[in-house]
Write a protein that holds these residues in place. Structure first.
Motif, short mmCIF file in Angstrom:
data_model
loop_
_atom_site.label_atom_id
_atom_site.label_comp_id
_atom_site.label_asym_id
_atom_site.label_seq_id
_atom_site.Cartn_x
_atom_site.Cartn_y
_atom_site.Cartn_z
N ALA A 88 10.29 -4.21 3.35
CA ALA A 88 9.24 -5.22 3.59
C ALA A 88 8.10 -5.01 2.60
O ALA A 88 7.90 -3.90 2.10
CB ALA A 88 8.73 -5.12 5.02
N PRO A 89 7.32 -6.06 2.36
CA PRO A 89 6.20 -5.93 1.44
C PRO A 89 4.93 -5.37 2.07
O PRO A 89 3.99 -5.05 1.36
CB PRO A 89 5.96 -7.37 0.96
N LEU A 90 4.89 -5.27 3.41
CA LEU A 90 3.67 -4.85 4.08
C LEU A 90 3.98 -3.83 5.17
O LEU A 90 4.97 -3.96 5.90
CB LEU A 90 2.96 -6.04 4.75
N LEU A 91 3.11 -2.85 5.29
CA LEU A 91 3.08 -1.95 6.43
C LEU A 91 1.82 -2.30 7.22
O LEU A 91 0.73 -2.36 6.65
CB LEU A 91 3.04 -0.49 5.96
N THR A 92 1.95 -2.56 8.52
CA THR A 92 0.83 -3.07 9.31
C THR A 92 0.62 -2.22 10.55
O THR A 92 1.52 -1.50 11.01
CB THR A 92 1.07 -4.53 9.73
N CYS A 93 -0.57 -2.34 11.11
CA CYS A 93 -0.90 -1.64 12.35
C CYS A 93 -2.25 -2.16 12.84
O CYS A 93 -2.84 -3.05 12.22
CB CYS A 93 -0.97 -0.13 12.14
N GLU A 94 -2.72 -1.62 13.95
CA GLU A 94 -4.09 -1.91 14.38
C GLU A 94 -4.75 -0.62 14.82
O GLU A 94 -4.07 0.36 15.17
CB GLU A 94 -4.12 -2.93 15.52
N VAL A 95 -6.08 -0.61 14.79
CA VAL A 95 -6.84 0.51 15.34
C VAL A 95 -7.88 -0.05 16.29
O VAL A 95 -8.41 -1.14 16.08
CB VAL A 95 -7.51 1.36 14.23
N PHE A 96 -8.14 0.69 17.34
CA PHE A 96 -9.12 0.26 18.33
C PHE A 96 -10.53 0.38 17.75
O PHE A 96 -10.87 1.37 17.11
CB PHE A 96 -9.02 1.12 19.58
N LEU A 97 -11.34 -0.65 18.00
CA LEU A 97 -12.76 -0.60 17.67
C LEU A 97 -13.60 -0.28 18.89
O LEU A 97 -14.80 -0.03 18.77
CB LEU A 97 -13.20 -1.93 17.05
N GLU A 98 -12.99 -0.32 20.06
CA GLU A 98 -13.63 0.00 21.33
C GLU A 98 -12.71 0.93 22.12
O GLU A 98 -11.68 0.44 22.64
CB GLU A 98 -13.92 -1.26 22.13
N PRO A 99 -12.95 2.20 22.20
CA PRO A 99 -14.03 2.95 21.53
C PRO A 99 -13.73 3.12 20.05
O PRO A 99 -12.57 3.29 19.66
CB PRO A 99 -14.02 4.28 22.25
N ARG A 100 -14.75 3.07 19.25
CA ARG A 100 -14.60 3.23 17.80
C ARG A 100 -14.40 4.70 17.45
O ARG A 100 -15.08 5.57 18.00
CB ARG A 100 -15.86 2.69 17.10
N ASP A 101 -13.46 4.95 16.58
CA ASP A 101 -13.19 6.32 16.13
C ASP A 101 -13.20 6.31 14.61
O ASP A 101 -12.25 5.87 13.96
CB ASP A 101 -11.83 6.78 16.67
N ASP A 102 -14.28 6.80 14.04
CA ASP A 102 -14.43 6.76 12.59
C ASP A 102 -13.40 7.62 11.87
O ASP A 102 -13.03 7.32 10.73
CB ASP A 102 -15.84 7.17 12.18
N LYS A 103 -12.92 8.67 12.52
CA LYS A 103 -11.89 9.49 11.88
C LYS A 103 -10.60 8.69 11.70
O LYS A 103 -9.94 8.79 10.66
CB LYS A 103 -11.63 10.74 12.73
N VAL A 104 -10.27 7.88 12.69
CA VAL A 104 -9.07 7.04 12.59
C VAL A 104 -9.26 5.97 11.53
O VAL A 104 -8.35 5.70 10.72
CB VAL A 104 -8.74 6.42 13.96
N LEU A 105 -10.42 5.34 11.51
CA LEU A 105 -10.69 4.31 10.50
C LEU A 105 -10.65 4.90 9.10
O LEU A 105 -10.08 4.31 8.17
CB LEU A 105 -12.05 3.67 10.77
N LEU A 106 -11.23 6.07 8.91
CA LEU A 106 -11.23 6.72 7.60
C LEU A 106 -9.81 7.10 7.19
O LEU A 106 -9.41 6.92 6.03
CB LEU A 106 -12.12 7.96 7.63
N PHE A 107 -9.03 7.62 8.14
CA PHE A 107 -7.65 7.98 7.85
C PHE A 107 -6.91 6.78 7.27
O PHE A 107 -6.23 6.88 6.23
CB PHE A 107 -6.96 8.47 9.12
N HIS A 108 -6.99 5.63 7.94
CA HIS A 108 -6.25 4.46 7.47
C HIS A 108 -6.81 3.92 6.17
O HIS A 108 -6.05 3.47 5.30
CB HIS A 108 -6.26 3.37 8.56
N GLY A 109 -8.13 3.94 6.02
CA GLY A 109 -8.72 3.46 4.77
C GLY A 109 -8.30 4.30 3.58
O GLY A 109 -7.99 3.76 2.50
N THR A 110 -8.26 5.61 3.75
CA THR A 110 -7.86 6.47 2.63
C THR A 110 -6.37 6.41 2.38
O THR A 110 -5.90 6.83 1.31
CB THR A 110 -8.27 7.93 2.89
N TYR A 111 -5.61 5.88 3.33
CA TYR A 111 -4.17 5.74 3.13
C TYR A 111 -3.80 4.37 2.57
O TYR A 111 -2.63 4.06 2.39
CB TYR A 111 -3.42 6.01 4.44
N GLY A 112 -4.79 3.55 2.27
CA GLY A 112 -4.53 2.28 1.59
C GLY A 112 -4.50 1.05 2.47
O GLY A 112 -4.21 -0.05 1.99
#
Length: 205
Positions: A115-139
């Motif tokens: 497939a051309p895309l790998l997708t997922c979601e992360v919860f914003l409530e409660p927000r977890d900046d470590k999870v957001l950073l992990f996904h952002g640094t992984y592209g």
């Protein structure tokens, strides 16, 4: 410490269920029937085994299935082809050892030839900046947001482009299919749920 990332086996399901339901608020709880659905239908369902113990797991599905998740359906309404990571769980005793990145590398290896895309979601409530950073640094990049039901949490919907896929599609999928090697094979599932569309090597539009 001996680590193996392998396809889930039926006798692993009780341990996987317990691990999932001990993960906390950012992972939706499952019952045995829901987990059985993943066992029978998920395209990618692998566990991390360390010294004989289940240390974590990751479940992902390709497009076109009947999975009732609103987040999976959101991607299905907008993208023709993708691999959707439904959940990743790491046991408390094995966190902060890089297992999440190992799983995401393995899932990317699976996805980029399909497939051309790998997708997922992360919860914003409660927000977890470590999870957001992990996904952002992984592209991963945010492609939308939605609320899961009327009273559910707000989530950020993420997608990562897989630049290898066009080469694989043009070189293999549109010709003779993927090579017959073990690391490209689909995971074994109960025979009555085999979906011939999923077989590695099939030509796809």
């Amino acid at each position: 410490m001996a680590l193996a990332i392998r396809d889930v086996r039926e006798h692993d399901l009780d341990a996987v269920l317990a691990l999932n339901n001990a993960a906390g608020r950012t992972i939706l709880a499952l019952d045995a029937g829901q987990l059985r659905y993943f066992y029978e239908h998920a395209d990618y369902f692998r566990v991390a085994e360390i010294d004989g113990h289940i240390a974590g797991f990751l479940i992902a599905l390709r497009e076109g299935g009947g999975y009732a998740s609103t987040n999976y359906q959101w991607f299905g309404e907008r993208y023709a082809q993708f691999v959707y990571i439904d959940r990743i769980v790491i046991a408390n005793a094995y966190r902060r050892h890089g297992l999440g990145r190992i799983f995401y590398c393995d899932a990317t290896s699976y996805a980029e030839v399909r497939a051309p895309l790998l997708t997922c979601e992360v919860f914003l409530e409660p927000r977890d900046d470590k999870v957001l950073l992990f996904h952002g640094t992984y592209g991963f990049q945010e492609v939308g947001q939605q609320r899961m039901g009327e009273e559910g949490p707000q989530v950020s919907l993420l997608a990562k482009e897989l630049p290898s896929y066009p080469y694989v599609r043009e070189t293999y999928l549109e010709r003779d299919g993927l090579p017959d090697v073990s690391w490209l094979a689909e995971r074994p599932r109960p025979t009555h749920n085999n979906d011939k569309r999923r077989l590695a090597g099939e030509r796809r539009p």
